[in-house]
Design a protein around this motif. Structure first.
Motif, PDB file in Angstrom:
ATOM      1  N   GLU A   1     -12.543 -11.466  -1.464  1.00  0.00           N
ATOM      2  CA  GLU A   1     -12.227 -11.536  -2.894  1.00  0.00           C
ATOM      3  C   GLU A   1     -10.773 -11.150  -3.177  1.00  0.00           C
ATOM      4  OE1 GLU A   1     -15.014  -9.411  -5.268  1.00  0.00           O
ATOM      5  OE2 GLU A   1     -16.690 -10.753  -4.761  1.00  0.00           O
ATOM      6  N   MET A   2     -10.099 -10.523  -2.194  1.00  0.00           N
ATOM      7  CA  MET A   2      -8.671 -10.203  -2.328  1.00  0.00           C
ATOM      8  C   MET A   2      -7.833 -11.360  -1.791  1.00  0.00           C
ATOM      9  SD  MET A   2      -8.621  -7.109  -3.634  1.00  0.00           S
ATOM     10  CE  MET A   2      -7.107  -6.259  -3.196  1.00  0.00           C
ATOM     11  N   GLY A   3      -8.309 -12.571  -2.002  1.00  0.00           N
ATOM     12  CA  GLY A   3      -7.749 -13.745  -1.364  1.00  0.00           C
ATOM     13  C   GLY A   3      -6.331 -14.129  -1.720  1.00  0.00           C
ATOM     14  N   TYR A   4      -5.729 -13.481  -2.710  1.00  0.00           N
ATOM     15  CA  TYR A   4      -4.360 -13.832  -3.109  1.00  0.00           C
ATOM     16  C   TYR A   4      -3.356 -12.788  -2.622  1.00  0.00           C
ATOM     17  CZ  TYR A   4      -1.151 -16.510  -6.122  1.00  0.00           C
ATOM     18  OH  TYR A   4      -0.156 -17.322  -6.590  1.00  0.00           O
ATOM     19  N   LEU A   5      -3.839 -11.821  -1.869  1.00  0.00           N
ATOM     20  CA  LEU A   5      -2.991 -10.727  -1.395  1.00  0.00           C
ATOM     21  C   LEU A   5      -2.587 -10.986   0.049  1.00  0.00           C
ATOM     22  CD1 LEU A   5      -1.820  -7.873  -1.982  1.00  0.00           C
ATOM     23  CD2 LEU A   5      -3.935  -6.948  -1.019  1.00  0.00           C
ATOM     24  N   THR A   6      -1.301 -11.233   0.274  1.00  0.00           N
ATOM     25  CA  THR A   6      -0.810 -11.483   1.624  1.00  0.00           C
ATOM     26  C   THR A   6       0.688 -11.218   1.702  1.00  0.00           C
ATOM     27  OG1 THR A   6      -0.922 -13.067   3.471  1.00  0.00           O
ATOM     28  CG2 THR A   6      -0.238 -13.943   1.337  1.00  0.00           C
ATOM     29  N   GLY A   7       1.192 -11.068   2.939  1.00  0.00           N
ATOM     30  CA  GLY A   7       2.628 -10.937   3.179  1.00  0.00           C
ATOM     31  C   GLY A   7       3.258  -9.671   2.642  1.00  0.00           C
ATOM     32  N   THR A   8       2.488  -8.602   2.512  1.00  0.00           N
ATOM     33  CA  THR A   8       3.033  -7.383   1.927  1.00  0.00           C
ATOM     34  C   THR A   8       2.519  -6.152   2.652  1.00  0.00           C
ATOM     35  OG1 THR A   8       3.428  -6.276  -0.200  1.00  0.00           O
ATOM     36  CG2 THR A   8       1.189  -7.050   0.218  1.00  0.00           C
ATOM     37  N   ASP A   9       3.129  -5.024   2.346  1.00  0.00           N
ATOM     38  CA  ASP A   9       2.717  -3.740   2.904  1.00  0.00           C
ATOM     39  C   ASP A   9       2.146  -2.873   1.794  1.00  0.00           C
ATOM     40  OD1 ASP A   9       2.655  -1.697   5.043  1.00  0.00           O
ATOM     41  OD2 ASP A   9       4.112  -0.668   3.784  1.00  0.00           O
ATOM     42  N   ILE A  10       1.086  -2.151   2.099  1.00  0.00           N
ATOM     43  CA  ILE A  10       0.465  -1.256   1.125  1.00  0.00           C
ATOM     44  C   ILE A  10       0.548   0.169   1.655  1.00  0.00           C
ATOM     45  CG2 ILE A  10      -1.652  -0.662  -0.102  1.00  0.00           C
ATOM     46  CD1 ILE A  10      -2.501  -3.598   0.249  1.00  0.00           C
ATOM     47  N   ILE A  11       1.194   1.041   0.897  1.00  0.00           N
ATOM     48  CA  ILE A  11       1.374   2.436   1.312  1.00  0.00           C
ATOM     49  C   ILE A  11       0.229   3.293   0.786  1.00  0.00           C
ATOM     50  CG2 ILE A  11       2.903   4.440   1.229  1.00  0.00           C
ATOM     51  CD1 ILE A  11       5.219   2.533   0.604  1.00  0.00           C
ATOM     52  N   CYS A  12      -0.354   4.087   1.674  1.00  0.00           N
ATOM     53  CA  CYS A  12      -1.407   5.032   1.291  1.00  0.00           C
ATOM     54  C   CYS A  12      -1.018   6.386   1.877  1.00  0.00           C
ATOM     55  CB  CYS A  12      -2.755   4.560   1.811  1.00  0.00           C
ATOM     56  SG  CYS A  12      -4.142   5.613   1.328  1.00  0.00           S
ATOM     57  N   ASP A  13      -0.222   7.147   1.120  1.00  0.00           N
ATOM     58  CA  ASP A  13       0.382   8.362   1.688  1.00  0.00           C
ATOM     59  C   ASP A  13       0.326   9.569   0.761  1.00  0.00           C
ATOM     60  OD1 ASP A  13       2.191   7.610  -0.260  1.00  0.00           O
ATOM     61  OD2 ASP A  13       3.964   7.913   0.990  1.00  0.00           O
ATOM     62  N   GLY A  14      -0.565   9.529  -0.232  1.00  0.00           N
ATOM     63  CA  GLY A  14      -0.640  10.663  -1.149  1.00  0.00           C
ATOM     64  C   GLY A  14       0.570  10.806  -2.038  1.00  0.00           C
ATOM     65  N   GLY A  15       1.351   9.725  -2.139  1.00  0.00           N
ATOM     66  CA  GLY A  15       2.532   9.753  -3.009  1.00  0.00           C
ATOM     67  C   GLY A  15       3.780  10.334  -2.380  1.00  0.00           C
ATOM     68  N   CYS A  16       3.805  10.460  -1.064  1.00  0.00           N
ATOM     69  CA  CYS A  16       4.961  11.065  -0.386  1.00  0.00           C
ATOM     70  C   CYS A  16       6.239  10.250  -0.612  1.00  0.00           C
ATOM     71  CB  CYS A  16       4.665  11.194   1.113  1.00  0.00           C
ATOM     72  SG  CYS A  16       5.991  11.983   2.071  1.00  0.00           S
ATOM     73  N   ILE A  17       6.186   8.955  -0.296  1.00  0.00           N
ATOM     74  CA  ILE A  17       7.375   8.106  -0.457  1.00  0.00           C
ATOM     75  C   ILE A  17       7.740   7.966  -1.932  1.00  0.00           C
ATOM     76  CG2 ILE A  17       8.352   5.821  -0.062  1.00  0.00           C
ATOM     77  CD1 ILE A  17       7.913   7.511   2.464  1.00  0.00           C
ATOM     78  N   ALA A  18       6.741   7.795  -2.782  1.00  0.00           N
ATOM     79  CA  ALA A  18       7.003   7.628  -4.219  1.00  0.00           C
ATOM     80  C   ALA A  18       7.650   8.871  -4.818  1.00  0.00           C
ATOM     81  CB  ALA A  18       5.686   7.343  -4.956  1.00  0.00           C
ATOM     82  N   SER A  19       7.407  10.026  -4.206  1.00  0.00           N
ATOM     83  CA  SER A  19       7.964  11.287  -4.735  1.00  0.00           C
ATOM     84  C   SER A  19       9.388  11.535  -4.265  1.00  0.00           C
ATOM     85  CB  SER A  19       7.066  12.462  -4.321  1.00  0.00           C
ATOM     86  OG  SER A  19       5.788  12.325  -4.909  1.00  0.00           O
ATOM     87  N   GLY A  20       9.930  10.636  -3.469  1.00  0.00           N
ATOM     88  CA  GLY A  20      11.336  10.761  -3.083  1.00  0.00           C
ATOM     89  C   GLY A  20      11.612  11.250  -1.691  1.00  0.00           C
ATOM     90  N   ALA A  21      10.594  11.371  -0.832  1.00  0.00           N
ATOM     91  CA  ALA A  21      10.836  11.792   0.542  1.00  0.00           C
ATOM     92  C   ALA A  21      11.687  10.756   1.257  1.00  0.00           C
ATOM     93  CB  ALA A  21       9.515  11.995   1.269  1.00  0.00           C
ATOM     94  N   GLY A  22      12.566  11.227   2.105  1.00  0.00           N
ATOM     95  CA  GLY A  22      13.434  10.324   2.855  1.00  0.00           C
ATOM     96  C   GLY A  22      13.852  10.952   4.154  1.00  0.00           C
ATOM     97  N   ALA A  23      14.728  10.253   4.872  1.00  0.00           N
ATOM     98  CA  ALA A  23      15.145  10.715   6.192  1.00  0.00           C
ATOM     99  C   ALA A  23      15.767  12.094   6.180  1.00  0.00           C
ATOM    100  CB  ALA A  23      16.132   9.686   6.765  1.00  0.00           C
ATOM    101  N   PHE A  24      16.429  12.436   5.099  1.00  0.00           N
ATOM    102  CA  PHE A  24      17.143  13.732   5.055  1.00  0.00           C
ATOM    103  C   PHE A  24      16.479  14.726   4.106  1.00  0.00           C
ATOM    104  CE2 PHE A  24      20.167  10.259   5.910  1.00  0.00           C
ATOM    105  CZ  PHE A  24      20.501  10.602   7.204  1.00  0.00           C
ATOM    106  N   SER A  25      15.212  14.445   3.764  1.00  0.00           N
ATOM    107  CA  SER A  25      14.455  15.327   2.877  1.00  0.00           C
ATOM    108  C   SER A  25      13.696  16.348   3.699  1.00  0.00           C
ATOM    109  CB  SER A  25      13.478  14.518   2.014  1.00  0.00           C
ATOM    110  OG  SER A  25      14.157  13.541   1.277  1.00  0.00           O
ATOM    111  N   ARG A  26      14.330  17.395   4.055  1.00  0.00           N
ATOM    112  CA  ARG A  26      13.708  18.428   4.902  1.00  0.00           C
ATOM    113  C   ARG A  26      13.544  19.724   4.134  1.00  0.00           C
ATOM    114  NH1 ARG A  26      11.869  16.813  10.137  1.00  0.00           N
ATOM    115  NH2 ARG A  26      12.850  14.811  10.481  1.00  0.00           N
TER     116      ARG A  26
END
Length: 278
Positions: free
Chosen positions: A253-278
């Motif tokens: 039923e999700m037949g139109y969803l393709t060619g993408t990445d889905i992040i499931c990380d508890g909001g880590c990336i969305a909250s601004g974590a990055g390579a130098f976020s220590r």
């Protein structure tokens, strides 16, 4: 039931943690499962548990970094019914080997899964790869993006260029860099492959898990604790939470969803974590 009428779901990865939780969900939906992993004894344990739950399943030892082994997996799965779903969850963490082994398992393994299952998956089928938030946490300038297109035309040259980039880094950091580059490649490869699979009516996408309570997650506990403070949800993920995502995204039923990445990380990336976020 006619054998070919069986809907087969192939799941690669450790027969515990995310892979096993996903297997239980897919099995309860009526799929005939094919579990693939490198360690036969762990596969046997998972098979026994699934069978005790009334789930139909079979196992196939597979080294995803070996083309012949992946071909054998695809042939075995196709012999059991109609392969409609491939959930490629297997991968190598930075703690599981040297840079070349990690690159072979994560990058080449993903390519091999695509090549082996492309002829088998039919209309309304789906192949889901697995990346890592390391792909988002690592500086983009180190990614050899121009080499990625070689994955579809010259696999040997592709691998050599990927390793050449890794070898520019200090030796002590090469395993981690190989992991990050290989997982970033997975995301980009899905985008590259979407049109090819789409011509067959097959979807291809990737899921990027954050830090979860799994055996592999335990190997990366120190790194995970560094970034947990950035999470919107201040805890590790539970295996069944990511399993629910594989289940939902793979549904026809999700037949139109393709060619993408889905992040499931508890909001880590969305909250601004990055390579130098220590």
């Amino acid at each position: 039931m006619n054998q070919k009428a069986k809907k087969v779901c192939v799941i690669t990865g450790r027969s515990s943690g995310m892979g096993f939780s996903t297997a239980k969900r897919m099995g309860k939906k009526g799929y005939f499962l094919v579990l693939a992993a490198h360690t036969p004894s762990k596969l046997d344990k998972a098979l026994t548990e699934l069978t005790n739950c009334g789930i139909e399943a079979a196992t196939c030892p597979c080294d995803i970094s070996d083309w012949a082994s992946v071909q054998n997996l695809a042939k075995f799965a196709a012999s059991l019914g109609t392969v409609t779903t491939v959930l490629h969850i297997a991968g190598m963490s930075p703690h599981m080997g040297e840079a070349e082994k990690i690159m072979a398992g994560n990058a080449m393994g993903t390519i091999y899964m695509h090549e082996a299952f492309y002829p088998i998956l039919g209309e309304n089928g789906v192949l889901i790869d697995t990346s890592s938030i390391s792909a988002y946490l690592t500086p983009q300038f180190i990614m050899p993006q121009k080499a990625f297109k070689l994955a579809q035309t010259d696999k040997d040259a592709f691998f050599k260029k990927m390793i050449a980039r890794v070898n520019l880094m200090p030796k002590k950091s090469r395993a981690g860099v190989a992991y990050a580059i290989s997982k970033y490649f997975v995301i980009q490869y899905v985008k590259m492959e979407a049109a090819r699979f789409g011509e067959k009516g097959v979807r291809v996408l990737s899921i990027t898990p954050g830090n979860f309570e799994t055996p592999m997650g335990a190997l990366e506990a120190e790194e995970a604790s560094t970034y947990l403070k950035f999470n919107a949800i201040k805890r590790l993920g539970h295996p069944d939470e990511i399993a629910a995502l594989y289940d939902a995204v793979s549904d026809p039923e999700m037949g139109y969803l393709t060619g993408t990445d889905i992040i499931c990380d508890g909001g880590c990336i969305a909250s601004g974590a990055g390579a130098f976020s220590r």
